[in-house]
Design a protein around this motif. Sequence first.
Motif, PDB file in Angstrom:
ATOM      1  N   CYS A   1      78.801  61.470 107.421  1.00 34.01           N
ATOM      2  CA  CYS A   1      77.360  60.600 107.938  1.00 34.01           C
ATOM      3  C   CYS A   1      76.781  61.205 106.784  1.00 34.01           C
ATOM      4  O   CYS A   1      76.782  62.248 106.411  1.00 34.01           O
ATOM      5  N   ILE A   2      76.739  60.516 105.544  1.00 37.85           N
ATOM      6  CA  ILE A   2      75.467  60.988 104.600  1.00 37.85           C
ATOM      7  C   ILE A   2      74.734  59.836 104.266  1.00 37.85           C
ATOM      8  O   ILE A   2      74.871  59.182 104.246  1.00 37.85           O
ATOM      9  N   VAL A   3      73.561  60.557 104.393  1.00 34.09           N
ATOM     10  CA  VAL A   3      72.137  59.806 104.465  1.00 34.09           C
ATOM     11  C   VAL A   3      71.470  60.558 102.901  1.00 34.09           C
ATOM     12  O   VAL A   3      71.134  62.075 102.524  1.00 34.09           O
ATOM     13  N   SER A   4      70.684  59.346 102.281  1.00 34.07           N
ATOM     14  CA  SER A   4      70.501  59.772 101.071  1.00 34.07           C
ATOM     15  C   SER A   4      69.079  60.467 101.582  1.00 34.07           C
ATOM     16  O   SER A   4      67.963  59.763 102.207  1.00 34.07           O
ATOM     17  N   CYS A   5      68.053  61.012 100.808  1.00 38.21           N
ATOM     18  CA  CYS A   5      66.713  61.275 101.102  1.00 38.21           C
ATOM     19  C   CYS A   5      66.009  61.973 100.402  1.00 38.21           C
ATOM     20  O   CYS A   5      66.665  62.480  99.514  1.00 38.21           O
ATOM     21  N   GLY A   6      65.001  62.065 100.036  1.00 32.38           N
ATOM     22  CA  GLY A   6      63.832  62.108  99.164  1.00 32.38           C
ATOM     23  C   GLY A   6      62.269  62.010  99.747  1.00 32.38           C
ATOM     24  O   GLY A   6      62.377  61.913 100.801  1.00 32.38           O
ATOM     25  N   GLY A   7      61.754  62.270  98.641  1.00 35.58           N
ATOM     26  CA  GLY A   7      60.066  62.345  98.578  1.00 35.58           C
ATOM     27  C   GLY A   7      59.241  60.521  98.999  1.00 35.58           C
ATOM     28  O   GLY A   7      58.346  60.994 100.019  1.00 35.58           O
ATOM     29  N   ALA A   8      59.933  59.856  98.239  1.00 38.36           N
ATOM     30  CA  ALA A   8      59.154  58.397  98.951  1.00 38.36           C
ATOM     31  C   ALA A   8      59.424  57.746  99.201  1.00 38.36           C
ATOM     32  O   ALA A   8      61.450  57.078  99.675  1.00 38.36           O
ATOM     33  N   SER A   9      59.089  56.791 100.959  1.00 38.60           N
ATOM     34  CA  SER A   9      59.688  56.423 101.568  1.00 38.60           C
ATOM     35  C   SER A   9      60.736  54.366 100.447  1.00 38.60           C
ATOM     36  O   SER A   9      60.564  54.740  99.317  1.00 38.60           O
ATOM     37  N   LEU A  10      61.049  53.808 101.009  1.00 37.75           N
ATOM     38  CA  LEU A  10      62.267  52.861 100.245  1.00 37.75           C
ATOM     39  C   LEU A  10      60.935  51.988  99.569  1.00 37.75           C
ATOM     40  O   LEU A  10      61.048  50.583  98.557  1.00 37.75           O
ATOM     41  N   ASP A  11      60.094  51.784 100.638  1.00 41.30           N
ATOM     42  CA  ASP A  11      59.215  50.930 100.360  1.00 41.30           C
ATOM     43  C   ASP A  11      58.345  51.397  99.485  1.00 41.30           C
ATOM     44  O   ASP A  11      57.881  50.027  98.874  1.00 41.30           O
ATOM     45  N   THR A  12      57.907  52.564  99.284  1.00 37.57           N
ATOM     46  CA  THR A  12      57.723  53.443  98.224  1.00 37.57           C
ATOM     47  C   THR A  12      57.645  52.283  97.043  1.00 37.57           C
ATOM     48  O   THR A  12      57.053  52.146  95.969  1.00 37.57           O
TER      49      THR A  12
END
Length: 138
Positions: A114-125
């Motif tokens: 399972c690989i999930v990208s994650c970051g500081g901003a939401s996809l909507d932003t």
Amino acid sequence: MTKLRSGAHSVFSIHLHVVFVTKYRRQVLTQEMIRDCQEVFDRVLEVNQSKLLECNGEPDHLHLLLDIHPNNNISDLIGSLKSASSRVLRRKYPSEISRFYWGKSAKLWHDSKCIVSCGGASLDTVKRYIQEQSGGRE
């Protein structure tokens, strides 16, 4: 605020949440094994200009938070992490692991991941930001 890293020709911030599951979800991992995996992951990632930010788990799976360099092929990097950790654990804990897996070619980790990208901003932003650029879609 997202901290950016830089390379020769790039500025980047690529964080991945990765989950490794033991083959057949066997309850094989101990806390000592998880600590050993962390050391292996640190070495493999350093060679690949990447970093292990967090690592923890339970007897049947591990969670990793990675900060990766864009030069890496994600699938190859994950394969390296799995094979190196399996090799070290099998060598260091042969009697414990052989209670769950038999034979030299038996795998410790399940083939899937399972690989999930994650970051500081939401996809909507991010989507809104892109849409607000000149020439963006309505």
